[in-house]
Design a protein around this motif. Structure first.
Motif, PDB file in Angstrom:
ATOM      1  N   LEU A 258       0.829  -1.196   0.000  1.00 45.81           N
ATOM      2  CA  LEU A 258       0.000   0.000   0.000  1.00 45.81           C
ATOM      3  C   LEU A 258       0.868   1.253   0.000  1.00 45.81           C
TER       4      LEU A 258
ATOM      5  N   GLU B  47      -2.081   5.072   3.093  1.00 46.54           N
ATOM      6  CA  GLU B  47      -3.037   3.985   3.286  1.00 46.54           C
ATOM      7  C   GLU B  47      -2.549   3.012   4.358  1.00 46.54           C
ATOM      8  N   TYR B  48      -1.238   2.727   4.317  1.00 48.95           N
ATOM      9  CA  TYR B  48      -0.660   1.818   5.309  1.00 48.95           C
ATOM     10  C   TYR B  48      -0.826   2.374   6.715  1.00 48.95           C
TER      11      TYR B  48
END
Length: 89
Positions: free
Chosen positions: A48, A52-53
């Motif tokens: 990702l 997002e991570y």
């Protein structure tokens, strides 16, 4: 005749070898900590973007029910960073 004897011998050997192996060990259920660790490892393998991570990692770590702050022995929980006023941390 020779070929059928070889196939029969191979079949009997494989059946006996299968019977001689130990059964698989009993699978135990994962603890909550193991499940959380597996989810974090799977998240790190997804590829990702950084944002997002971090967003999904924050959602996973929020689910943990560990107390924040001091434990019964007077030691600080190192998993969370808490800034103390007037002290560098």
């Amino acid at each position: 005749m020779n070929r059928s004897l070889a196939v029969l011998l191979l079949l009997v050997t494989s059946v006996l070898a299968g019977c001689a192996t130990h059964p698989a060990p009993q699978l135990r259920p994962y603890t909550a900590e193991e499940t959380r660790q597996l989810e974090l490892e799977a998240l790190s393998r997804r590829g990702l973007s950084f944002d997002e991570y971090q967003q999904q990692r924050a959602a996973l770590t929020r689910q943990s029910s560990k107390p924040i702050g001091f434990d019964r022995q007077g030691e600080m929980n190192a998993e969370r960073s808490i800034k103390l006023l007037g002290r560098p941390s």
